[in-house]
Scaffold this motif. Structure first.
Motif: not given
Lengths: 454, 265, 488
Positions: C43-50
């Motif tokens: 979930y963290g990576s998802h936001v960071a990638l966005y």
């Protein structure tokens, strides 16, 4: 099978046959001779190849090793206050006003004193003639010393100054008296003086770290030139290549090996990779010139651009070897990971990639070694013809400021007219080959150490 | 051998072609053939049978020194061909192999035309004086290989384009073309279908009129069908050697019996 | 705001996004990560990638596009009367760049106030002196139009930079908001992250295509440019190569082709027999021990950088040949150390391992059963090799030789140092000649203006070289592949 029975008598004696196995018949003897010849051709071919290798290495070592030593003259220089600091208040700005030209006289008189102390008679009428023995870099060397040690003005300090390249060449056997007949830089009389100075222990040859660590010098001062700055240029280029090609190469290989569906797009990528691996390196130089320098307007001669070009050039090699190591990981590992519910991506990044890592690193190191020795593309992006005389000021400057690279520096030296530079070019090659050898040995050790047989 | 084949040359001629005496073969450290002595008769089909890895193929390859091509292989003992020791240092394996031809397990035609495949041996041994001569040799060999009718119209088509059974018969024709005295066959039918096998077996039976044939086979039925003499190998030993009929009906050694009845193998 | 800062701020927002996304996901699962669809880090990576991916893409695009647009616009400010051709315009524009960056410099160092820099004009102040005081040297005095263009350039760049900062940071924040709102316990974060990673992987793989496209475009455009200035027919069929930077050059490729061909021929004449026999020896005759020694030793020859061979040709082989074939050696065939023979011999040595390694592989892949078949008929080893193994391996070996030929044609350093510089159509292998690659180097490393036919011809040469080597490679690889399939 009826035709077999109508074959009739077939046996017909072979010619040249006596019948006994214990005697070689004529035909066999001839054929055995042909056999021996053929085998000898093969051995000769391998032998010739190896002899070439030996000759090449021998030439490099014989011509290059002298570059690592240099002739120096020990010179006690009186830093006369009258000449260097007339006001006498040691104001550094005042001292700076004395140019290297102003130090010439100091060196001349120091040389005269040295000679008379050693009991050597000068064959020249003018004292300045003697200064041809000494490299013109000496003045700058002494000036730099004075600027950092202004308090030593008025004292006598002993310097080790470079002998001029002709004297150095004479010490190394490169320059002969006959050759000096047409040389206005030095006369045979100078050599007599040099011989006596050597006997007196004033002139000696010792290992020269400045060749390995120093900067390039102008065309007229080969004795001062070193490969250190361009080594840094190569280092910064290799950093760019490593940082870009390892992740991109791994990502591309992982995609092609693990995820890519069999379709036209994948085929195009595959064809491109295998063809790029065989495109002449000079073409990559053209690409770098047109795209990075003319179109994106990155600075010329910058290690960053060199690194980018070499990255594009080595990527196919790295991708090919990375894919081979990914292929070597057996499917059972992937199945095992998938079997416990990992996603395809997890199975690749958690299991396959770590197992393939030694192979990937080996391939990357070999790719870097190839990039390190590459010259042609660097010619086009301006890393040749530039005199790498300044160390980069920092990281950013290391990437962006004009610099040379080891092979480009060697090429530059090879093109200069003074044969003293040839010696340096061979010496540079020794250093380059030492780097390449080290990288290859590391790659071999990595492979041996971590090689897994499934 | 150089006589015309006559029907008188029948079974049980006491004419000994090959005599092996205390032959040992080592592969590196492995003792692959132990103390084998056997006498192979002329104009006879001799079958070597035995379970896999028993050394029958290895022993076959010692008979024309094909083992020489394997670096780690050593052979001790004597093998006499017509009374001459083929492991004598004076013997050239090249000359030997011209006399002792070999057909392999997998058909291995050269990537050349059918004609060139057959003509290869005669050419390297200098057996023909003219093109017409060579044509004659090739035709004869192909007839003896029982494949002439099938290929006579496409002699210059590649040999690799034939079917498996045809390829094997081509290889036999190729071996026959050099006029060997002994023909070694290493499981010549193992890669063939039953029909092709039948054709090759028939051919072997015919070849017996001119040659001494030694065949290694996995199939006991085949051994029984084509051979007059049978040698049973087990774990590198020659267990039993005798007339085929006797071996199959009344074996002396219990191991032979076990194998024939299917208990080992 | 400087580019580095924007980059760092975006990364910082991405890091914050990671923490936010992770904690929000955990919160929605009431702190128990087992209730989540994916691991919390996804979930963290998802936001960071966005946050990072769209904004950095925009950033990169902006960095490339803005200067081009500004350049176009500023060029229109320069009156057409002040230049005659593209070359002069380029010179003017580079003056504009220098002045603009010099003014930036002067403002940074405090030599000029920010407002002062905007109000400068050529009548009241000496721009040259001001810039010289901060270390920017100008070649000539500054005209009003140039200064205006430079001022306009600065103004546009400054505005552009402000918009850039706003756009990039806004996109980053929007990404943050969007992704954080989407985050809850049932959101399939892992799948989303994996999709992004997969597209990054595809992007990396596509770089190969991009490189080829880059090569082709940079060659094609400049080649077209060249053919506008110089007739293509004269280029391809001209027998004289004499570039002169003053104009009136004759740029016929034939002498260069001949040099390339002649040198490659000599190189192959050295490399093919030695390489092929070495391959035959190592694969068919040598004991495993000899083989394991000889093969890597020969391959060292392929690992030595070409600059080393170049130096070897220039300083060792050239003088060596001179001693025998030169005027002092009695034969007098050779006028100088650099010659076709020098380069060809050295290149041949370099190519030995190319031929031997590949041929060795290919000979090894000829099935053993063919050798057995031949030996079983009483052929000697050499007869087997000559009549069975080599014919069977022939296509593969031809492929290997073609690959070596393509190497020889594309080789640069050896010919630059060893072959000489004179373009000549001669049959004497002891004459100095030059090649396509050597001329690419010499035309592009001089001080020539890049818009002149003398420099542009290098791209046409490069194009020719690229097409020829590519053709050879594709053909060779095709042959080798066909050959491999035959025995697989």
């Amino acid at each position: 099978m009826t035709d077999a029975s109508i074959s009739g008598p077939a046996a017909k004696p072979r010619p040249n046959t006596s019948g006994s196995l214990l005697e070689l018949d004529k035909g066999t003897r001839r054929r055995n001779a042909a056999e021996k010849r053929f085998r000898a051709y093969g051995m000769a071919a391998v032998g010739i190849g190896l002899i070439f290798l030996l000759v090449l290495l021998f030439t490099i070592v014989r011509n290059g090793v002298p570059a690592f030593t240099q002739t120096f003259i020990e010179l006690p220089v009186t830093l006369s206050e009258a000449k260097l600091d007339k006001s006498g208040n040691r104001d550094i700005e005042e001292i700076k006003k004395v140019t290297t030209f102003g130090y010439g006289g100091l060196i001349n008189s120091a040389l005269e004193t040295t000679l008379s102390d050693a009991g050597i008679a000068s064959p020249f009428e003018k004292a300045s003639e003697l200064s041809k023995l000494i490299s013109s870099s000496a003045a700058a060397q002494i000036r730099d010393y004075v600027l950092t040690h202004p308090d030593d003005i008025g004292k006598t300090v002993t310097f080790e100054v470079l002998a001029s390249s002709r004297v150095d060449g004479y010490e190394k056997g490169r320059v002969t008296r006959v050759a000096l007949l047409n040389d206005k830089n030095l006369d045979a009389e100078h050599l007599d003086v040099a011989d006596q100075m050597k006997e007196a222990g004033v002139l000696k040859r010792r290992f020269n770290w400045d060749f390995i660590l120093g900067a390039d010098a102008s065309e007229s001062r080969p004795e001062q030139a070193g490969i250190g700055v361009s080594m840094l240029g190569s280092l910064f280029m290799m950093l760019v290549v490593l940082v870009l090609s390892l992740p991109i190469g791994v990502a591309a290989s992982v995609y092609l090996e693990e995820f890519a569906p069999k379709n036209w797009f994948t085929d195009i990528i595959e064809v491109n990779i295998s063809n790029l691996a065989a495109v002449p390196s000079i073409v990559f130089g053209i690409l770098g010139l047109a795209v990075f320098i003319q179109f994106i307007e990155l600075p010329q001669s910058a290690p960053l651009v060199g690194g980018l070009v070499l990255t594009l050039m080595t990527l196919p090699t790295i991708i090919i070897s990375t894919r081979a190591s990914l292929k070597a990981v057996p499917p059972s590992i992937r199945d095992a990971a998938l079997g416990v519910g990992a996603s395809k991506m997890q199975s690749v990044f958690h299991h396959v990639l770590p197992l393939a890592m030694p192979g990937i690193l080996t391939g990357t190191i070999l790719g870097l070694a190839q990039a390190l020795g590459e010259t042609a593309p660097l010619l086009l992006i301006g890393m040749v013809g530039y005199i790498a005389s300044n160390y980069p000021d920092g990281i950013a400057s290391g990437f962006l400021d004009p610099n040379s690279a080891m092979p480009a520096q060697i090429y530059e030296w090879a093109k200069r007219a003074d044969p003293a530079y040839y010696e340096r070019a061979w010496g540079g090659i020794i250093i380059l080959l030492v780097f390449l050898m080290t990288m290859n040995i590391i790659a071999i050790i990595l492979r041996r150490r971590f090689e897994r047989r499934w | 051998m150089y006589d015309s084949p006559t029907l008188e040359t029948k079974l049980n001629t006491k004419n000994i072609k090959i005599a092996a005496d205390n032959v040992q073969v080592y592969y590196g450290e492995t003792h692959a053939i132990k103390d084998v002595s056997v006498q192979i008769q002329d104009k006879t089909v001799t079958a070597f049978i035995g379970p896999s890895g028993c050394g029958k193929s290895t022993f076959l390859r010692t008979l024309n020194r094909m083992n020489d091509t394997i670096d780690i292989c050593r052979v001790q003992g004597n093998i006499l061909l017509d009374g001459e020791n083929i492991y004598d240092p004076r013997v050239d394996p090249v000359q030997l192999r011209a006399k002792v031809g070999m057909v392999f397990q997998k058909p291995n035609p050269f990537p050349k035309s059918i004609y060139d495949n057959v003509a290869y041996g005669p050419r390297i041994h200098g057996m023909s004086k003219s093109k017409a001569d060579l044509d004659q040799i090739v035709e004869t060999a192909l007839r003896r290989g029982a494949i002439w009718d099938e290929v006579k119209d496409r002699l210059h088509a590649p040999g690799t384009g034939l079917s498996g059974g045809q390829q094997q018969r081509l290889c036999i024709a190729r071996a026959v073309a050099t006029e060997p005295e002994v023909l070694l066959m290493d499981e010549p039918c193992s890669a063939l279908d039953p029909i092709a096998t039948g054709q090759v077996e028939e051919l072997i039976d015919e070849l017996r009129e001119d040659y001494s044939v030694v065949i290694v086979t996995h199939s006991m039925q085949q051994a029984a069908r084509v051979s007059q003499k049978t040698a049973f190998f087990h774990l590198g030993n020659l267990v039993e050697y005798g007339d085929t009929s006797q071996i199959f009906t009344n074996p002396v050694d219990p191991r032979t019996e076990s194998y024939i009845t299917g208990r080992i193998g | 705001m400087p580019a580095t800062w924007i980059f760092l701020i975006v990364l910082a927002i991405a890091a914050i996004g990671y923490v936010l996304g992770r904690s929000r996901a955990l919160a929605s699962a009431s702190g128990d990560s087992r209730n989540l669809h994916s691991l919390p880090s996804y979930y963290g990576s998802h936001v960071a990638l966005y946050v990072a991916v769209p904004s950095l893409l925009l950033f990169g695009l902006w960095l490339v596009v803005q200067p081009i647009l500004i350049e176009r616009h500023v060029q229109t400010l320069i009156p057409e009367a002040s230049y005659q051709n593209q070359g002069e315009l380029n010179l003017l524009m580079s003056d504009v760049h220098r002045i603009a960056s010099g003014l930036d410099f002067a403002v940074d160092y405090g030599a000029l106030g920010a407002q002062q820099a905007l109000d400068l004009d050529t009548d009241t102040s000496d721009i040259r002196a001001i810039l010289a005081s901060v270390g920017v040297a100008l070649g000539s005095d500054v005209s009003t139009q140039t200064l205006d263009a430079a001022k306009r350039y600065r103004a546009l760049s400054a505005t552009g930079d402000i918009f850039r900062s706003i756009a990039v940071l806004a996109l980053a924040l929007a990404g943050l908001g969007f992704a954080v709102i989407k985050t809850n316990r049932d959101f399939r974060a892992r799948n989303a992250v994996e999709r992004v990673i997969l597209s990054l992987l595809i992007l990396a793989a596509s770089l190969a295509i991009l490189t080829t496209v880059g090569i082709v475009l940079s060659l094609v455009f400049n080649t077209i440019e060249f053919f506008k200035l110089y007739p293509a027919l004269d280029f391809f069929f001209g027998t004289t190569w004499s570039p002169s930077f003053g104009g009136g050059s004759q740029l016929g490729i034939l002498p260069l082709f001949w040099g390339t061909f002649y040198i490659s021929l000599i190189a192959l004449a050295v490399a093919v027999p030695i390489g092929l026999f070495a391959a035959i020896y190592t694969s068919e005759y040598a004991s495993p021990k000899v083989r394991s020694m000889a093969k890597p030793l020969l391959e060292i020859l392929a690992g030595i950088p070409t600059i080393v061979y170049g130096l070897f040709a220039l300083l060792t082989v050239g003088p060596g040949l001179m001693a025998v074939f030169g005027p002092n050696g009695g034969l007098g065939w050779m006028q100088g150390g650099t010659a076709v023979m020098t380069a060809g011999l050295v290149m041949g040595v370099m190519l030995i391992p190319f031929v031997s390694s590949l041929s060795d592989d290919i000979i090894n892949s000829v099935p053993q059963s063919l050798r057995d078949g031949s030996l079983g008929l009483g052929a000697t080893k050499s007869e087997t090799i000559k009549q069975v193994v080599l014919p069977a391996a022939l296509p593969g070996i031809v492929g290997a030789i073609l690959l070596a030929a393509s190497r020889a044609i594309g080789e640069t350093m050896i010919v630059v140092l060893g072959a000489g510089a004179a373009a000549r159509l001669s049959m004497n292998p002891f004459d100095a000649m030059t090649t396509v690659t050597a001329k690419i180097v010499s035309q592009l490393t001089g001080d020539a203006d890049f818009a002149s036919p003398e420099a542009l011809v290098a791209f046409a040469l490069g194009m020719t070289l690229f097409v020829i080597t590519l053709g050879l490679n594709i053909f060779a690889l095709w042959i080798v592949r066909k050959y491999r399939e035959q025995y697989e």
